[in-house]
Design a protein around this motif. Structure first.
Motif, PDB file in Angstrom:
ATOM      1  N   GLN A 189       0.824  -1.207   0.000  1.00 45.11           N
ATOM      2  CA  GLN A 189       0.000   0.000   0.000  1.00 45.11           C
ATOM      3  C   GLN A 189       0.859   1.257   0.000  1.00 45.11           C
ATOM      4  OE1 GLN A 189      -3.211   0.375  -0.530  1.00 45.11           O
ATOM      5  NE2 GLN A 189      -3.089   2.582  -0.318  1.00 45.11           N
ATOM      6  N   ALA A 190       1.936   1.262   0.795  1.00 49.39           N
ATOM      7  CA  ALA A 190       2.819   2.429   0.853  1.00 49.39           C
ATOM      8  C   ALA A 190       3.472   2.674  -0.509  1.00 49.39           C
ATOM      9  CB  ALA A 190       3.884   2.234   1.922  1.00 49.39           C
ATOM     10  N   GLN A 191       3.900   1.620  -1.181  1.00 46.73           N
ATOM     11  CA  GLN A 191       4.500   1.765  -2.510  1.00 46.73           C
ATOM     12  C   GLN A 191       3.480   2.292  -3.518  1.00 46.73           C
ATOM     13  OE1 GLN A 191       5.941  -2.268  -2.854  1.00 46.73           O
ATOM     14  NE2 GLN A 191       8.047  -1.639  -2.417  1.00 46.73           N
ATOM     15  N   LEU A 192       2.271   1.779  -3.459  1.00 45.55           N
ATOM     16  CA  LEU A 192       1.215   2.268  -4.347  1.00 45.55           C
ATOM     17  C   LEU A 192       0.922   3.743  -4.096  1.00 45.55           C
ATOM     18  CD1 LEU A 192      -1.239  -0.770  -4.251  1.00 45.55           C
ATOM     19  CD2 LEU A 192       0.143  -0.022  -6.199  1.00 45.55           C
ATOM     20  N   MET A 193       0.879   4.136  -2.828  1.00 50.23           N
ATOM     21  CA  MET A 193       0.624   5.530  -2.478  1.00 50.23           C
ATOM     22  C   MET A 193       1.711   6.445  -3.030  1.00 50.23           C
ATOM     23  SD  MET A 193      -0.700   5.184   1.474  1.00 50.23           S
ATOM     24  CE  MET A 193      -0.742   6.957   1.781  1.00 50.23           C
ATOM     25  N   VAL A 194       2.976   6.078  -2.800  1.00 48.71           N
ATOM     26  CA  VAL A 194       4.091   6.911  -3.253  1.00 48.71           C
ATOM     27  C   VAL A 194       4.068   7.041  -4.774  1.00 48.71           C
ATOM     28  CG1 VAL A 194       6.614   6.990  -3.468  1.00 48.71           C
ATOM     29  CG2 VAL A 194       5.570   6.553  -1.258  1.00 48.71           C
ATOM     30  N   ASN A 195       3.839   5.940  -5.465  1.00 47.77           N
ATOM     31  CA  ASN A 195       3.777   5.984  -6.926  1.00 47.77           C
ATOM     32  C   ASN A 195       2.647   6.909  -7.391  1.00 47.77           C
ATOM     33  OD1 ASN A 195       4.481   5.107  -9.636  1.00 47.77           O
ATOM     34  ND2 ASN A 195       2.536   4.012  -9.585  1.00 47.77           N
ATOM     35  N   HIS A 196       1.479   6.762  -6.800  1.00 43.92           N
ATOM     36  CA  HIS A 196       0.334   7.597  -7.168  1.00 43.92           C
ATOM     37  C   HIS A 196       0.616   9.069  -6.855  1.00 43.92           C
ATOM     38  CE1 HIS A 196      -3.928   8.569  -7.857  1.00 43.92           C
ATOM     39  NE2 HIS A 196      -3.759   9.423  -6.856  1.00 43.92           N
ATOM     40  N   MET A 197       1.134   9.329  -5.682  1.00 45.92           N
ATOM     41  CA  MET A 197       1.393  10.702  -5.253  1.00 45.92           C
ATOM     42  C   MET A 197       2.437  11.372  -6.151  1.00 45.92           C
ATOM     43  SD  MET A 197       1.195   9.756  -1.220  1.00 45.92           S
ATOM     44  CE  MET A 197       1.802  11.240  -0.477  1.00 45.92           C
ATOM     45  N   ASN A 198       3.460  10.630  -6.582  1.00 47.13           N
ATOM     46  CA  ASN A 198       4.499  11.197  -7.437  1.00 47.13           C
ATOM     47  C   ASN A 198       4.049  11.379  -8.882  1.00 47.13           C
ATOM     48  OD1 ASN A 198       6.682  11.758  -5.712  1.00 47.13           O
ATOM     49  ND2 ASN A 198       7.226   9.605  -5.625  1.00 47.13           N
ATOM     50  N   THR A 199       3.044  10.648  -9.315  1.00 46.75           N
ATOM     51  CA  THR A 199       2.616  10.756 -10.716  1.00 46.75           C
ATOM     52  C   THR A 199       1.306  11.511 -10.903  1.00 46.75           C
ATOM     53  OG1 THR A 199       1.524   8.588 -10.658  1.00 46.75           O
ATOM     54  CG2 THR A 199       3.829   8.653 -11.412  1.00 46.75           C
ATOM     55  N   LYS A 200       0.424  11.505  -9.919  1.00 45.96           N
ATOM     56  CA  LYS A 200      -0.907  12.086 -10.084  1.00 45.96           C
ATOM     57  C   LYS A 200      -1.137  13.387  -9.328  1.00 45.96           C
ATOM     58  CE  LYS A 200      -2.240   8.494 -12.466  1.00 45.96           C
ATOM     59  NZ  LYS A 200      -2.400   8.559 -13.895  1.00 45.96           N
ATOM     60  N   PHE A 201      -0.331  13.650  -8.306  1.00 43.94           N
ATOM     61  CA  PHE A 201      -0.489  14.893  -7.563  1.00 43.94           C
ATOM     62  C   PHE A 201       0.102  16.047  -8.379  1.00 43.94           C
ATOM     63  CE2 PHE A 201      -0.952  13.296  -2.880  1.00 43.94           C
ATOM     64  CZ  PHE A 201      -2.077  12.590  -3.227  1.00 43.94           C
ATOM     65  N   CYS A 202       0.085  17.255  -7.860  1.00 44.68           N
ATOM     66  CA  CYS A 202       0.408  18.481  -8.612  1.00 44.68           C
ATOM     67  C   CYS A 202       1.880  18.637  -8.993  1.00 44.68           C
ATOM     68  CB  CYS A 202      -0.052  19.694  -7.820  1.00 44.68           C
ATOM     69  SG  CYS A 202       0.920  19.981  -6.323  1.00 44.68           S
TER      70      CYS A 202
END
Length: 81
Positions: free
Chosen positions: A33-46
């Protein structure tokens, strides 16, 4: 119990479906879950921040750093001349 902690909740994180200090009984589930979060946050956030995952015993910490400005010129922070 294993915990995912985001050290600084930026605006994008607060608007997201993610939950800070989420606890898991399985280390594998927490890590995934932590890896998925970091990947999402680095690619989908601003893109104003970079998110980096580290592990400390039973805690997975997501650190928040200011993103490098070199790729797009002005960062939009209001301090560029």
């Amino acid at each position: 119990m294993f915990t995912i902690n985001v050290e600084k909740e930026c605006g994008c994180f607060r608007k997201s479906e993610f939950e800070n200090n989420k606890r898991f009984s399985s280390k594998d589930d927490a890590l995934l879950q932590a890896q998925l979060m970091v990947n999402h946050m680095n690619t989908k956030f601003c893109q104003k921040h970079d998110f980096v995952l580290s592990e400390d015993g039973e805690n997975f910490k997501i650190a928040v750093y200011d993103a490098q400005k070199s790729h797009s010129g002005c960062c939009g922070g209001g301090h560029c001349s």
